[in-house]
Design a protein around this motif. Sequence first.
Motif, PDB file in Angstrom:
ATOM      1  N   GLY A   1      52.058  27.370  64.470  1.00 42.90           N
ATOM      2  CA  GLY A   1      51.525  26.644  65.614  1.00 42.90           C
ATOM      3  C   GLY A   1      50.001  26.681  65.634  1.00 42.90           C
ATOM      4  N   THR A   2      49.408  25.697  66.289  1.00 42.43           N
ATOM      5  CA  THR A   2      47.945  25.683  66.436  1.00 42.43           C
ATOM      6  C   THR A   2      47.544  26.445  67.702  1.00 42.43           C
TER       7      THR A   2
ATOM      8  N   LEU B   1      56.355  31.879  72.993  1.00 39.36           N
ATOM      9  CA  LEU B   1      56.037  30.931  71.921  1.00 39.36           C
ATOM     10  C   LEU B   1      57.310  30.554  71.167  1.00 39.36           C
TER      11      LEU B   1
ATOM     12  N   HIS C   1      43.258  39.373  69.416  1.00 43.55           N
ATOM     13  CA  HIS C   1      44.023  38.127  69.371  1.00 43.55           C
ATOM     14  C   HIS C   1      44.054  37.617  67.921  1.00 43.55           C
TER      15      HIS C   1
ATOM     16  N   VAL D   1      57.107  35.182  65.202  1.00 42.85           N
ATOM     17  CA  VAL D   1      56.325  35.087  66.440  1.00 42.85           C
ATOM     18  C   VAL D   1      57.222  34.712  67.623  1.00 42.85           C
TER      19      VAL D   1
ATOM     20  N   ALA E   1      44.128  32.379  67.026  1.00 38.31           N
ATOM     21  CA  ALA E   1      45.372  32.814  66.385  1.00 38.31           C
ATOM     22  C   ALA E   1      46.011  31.630  65.647  1.00 38.31           C
TER      23      ALA E   1
ATOM     24  N   ASP F   1      56.481  35.824  59.764  1.00 39.09           N
ATOM     25  CA  ASP F   1      55.965  36.502  60.952  1.00 39.09           C
ATOM     26  C   ASP F   1      56.778  35.940  62.127  1.00 39.09           C
TER      27      ASP F   1
ATOM     28  N   ALA G   1      56.077  35.713  71.236  1.00 43.29           N
ATOM     29  CA  ALA G   1      55.290  35.598  72.467  1.00 43.29           C
ATOM     30  C   ALA G   1      53.831  35.902  72.158  1.00 43.29           C
ATOM     31  N   SER G   2      52.925  35.421  73.000  1.00 44.94           N
ATOM     32  CA  SER G   2      51.517  35.773  72.830  1.00 44.94           C
ATOM     33  C   SER G   2      51.287  37.168  73.405  1.00 44.94           C
ATOM     34  N   MET G   3      50.123  37.730  73.136  1.00 45.04           N
ATOM     35  CA  MET G   3      49.834  39.079  73.632  1.00 45.04           C
ATOM     36  C   MET G   3      49.761  39.102  75.161  1.00 45.04           C
TER      37      MET G   3
ATOM     38  N   MET H   1      54.519  30.710  64.449  1.00 49.32           N
ATOM     39  CA  MET H   1      55.240  30.161  65.609  1.00 49.32           C
ATOM     40  C   MET H   1      56.085  28.949  65.191  1.00 49.32           C
TER      41      MET H   1
ATOM     42  N   THR I   1      49.820  24.422  70.685  1.00 51.32           N
ATOM     43  CA  THR I   1      49.743  25.171  71.943  1.00 51.32           C
ATOM     44  C   THR I   1      48.514  24.747  72.743  1.00 51.32           C
TER      45      THR I   1
HETATM   46  N1  PLP Z   1      49.298  31.247  69.457  1.00 48.52           N
HETATM   47  C1  PLP Z   1      49.862  30.947  68.291  1.00 48.52           C
HETATM   48  C2  PLP Z   1      49.951  29.528  67.877  1.00 48.52           C
HETATM   49  C3  PLP Z   1      50.331  31.989  67.507  1.00 48.52           C
HETATM   50  O1  PLP Z   1      50.907  31.724  66.334  1.00 48.52           O
HETATM   51  C4  PLP Z   1      50.229  33.322  67.948  1.00 48.52           C
HETATM   52  C5  PLP Z   1      50.703  34.463  67.176  1.00 48.52           C
HETATM   53  O2  PLP Z   1      51.253  34.404  66.134  1.00 48.52           O
HETATM   54  C6  PLP Z   1      49.665  33.580  69.133  1.00 48.52           C
HETATM   55  C7  PLP Z   1      49.201  32.519  69.870  1.00 48.52           C
HETATM   56  C8  PLP Z   1      49.600  34.939  69.687  1.00 48.52           C
HETATM   57  O3  PLP Z   1      48.726  35.733  69.029  1.00 48.52           O
HETATM   58  P1  PLP Z   1      48.415  37.132  69.710  1.00 48.52           P
HETATM   59  O4  PLP Z   1      49.714  37.825  69.868  1.00 48.52           O
HETATM   60  O5  PLP Z   1      47.549  37.780  68.694  1.00 48.52           O
HETATM   61  O6  PLP Z   1      47.739  36.834  70.984  1.00 48.52           O
END
Ligand code: PLP
Length: 285
Positions: A21-22, A131, A224, A122, A28, A120, A124-126, A90, A52
């Motif tokens: 994902g963007t 996601l 991030h 993925v 990220a 990976d 959820a975001s931090m 993502m 995103t």
């Molecule tokens: N946004 C996208 C598109 C991501 O792929 C990711 C993580 O893989 C994130 C956000 C979240 O990154 P973080 O958990 O480092 O905030």
Amino acid sequence: MQLLPLTPNGQTPVRALTIAGTDSGGGAGIQADSRTMALCGVHACVAVAAVTVQNTLGVSAFHEIPPEIVAGQVRTVVSDIGIGAAKTGMLASTAIIEAVAGVCREVGIGRDGEIPLVVDPVAASMHGDPLLHAEALDAVRHTLIPLATVVTPNLDEVRLITGLDVVDDRSARKAAEALHALGPRWAIVKGGHLRSSEQSTDLLFDGETFHELPAKRIATGNDHGGGDTLAAAIASALAHGYSVPDAVAFAKEWTFRCLEASYDLGAGHGPVSPLWRLHLGISGS
Ligand code: PLP
């Protein structure tokens, strides 16, 4: 640290593909993957799976790319440009995961095709913003992870995927075994989010042997994109021909340096940064 070689001007570098994902905030996702790949001497090809709406404070929405367009990006890149490794980030939905797994099998990405695949998973975001649709977890477990040459979940993703809480070395080993049982060639359990520890020890498991990869913890709120950076650095090293243990050891050091170089951005979590590599010039010293 040993850096990956940059190609002299005018020469074609090795190639890798990120399927992810963007991040409109540039920290990220595909933006982190492409930066790390470029600074590891790799031409980054990109299959966008989702867009995103995101800044340093969180993800407020995302748009999914139609599954056949995601798969089409992968197919067209592999048939023309050729890649040495691929990475997923993502993927958002069951339909996209199934399309990506289908095209990966078709073109020889992942277990045990010619092109190694870093997954990976993925979720959820931090900030805790989703996601991945909750219904897609089964596809992550049974369709995506079995294709992986190496799978790189963080501890929240380990809990979602295996139901196991990692709190110490013993539970990390149990989690690595549970992840490996899903079918990847190698599983990593990252220690980065075990906040109580001074160390950030990652565990790499191939079904027989545990490799411990210790590193000093860096206390920063600007992390991030750290997971993306680790997975993209593994894919970069694999594209350069490294073995999985060597690629993971390289990626761990790379990510440590990127955490050291992270910076403030916006009002939330700033990004880890690979831009330190630019100061070293082509020879890397
Ligand atoms: N946004 C996208 C598109 C991501 O792929 C990711 C993580 O893989 C994130 C956000 C979240 O990154 P973080 O958990 O480092 O905030």
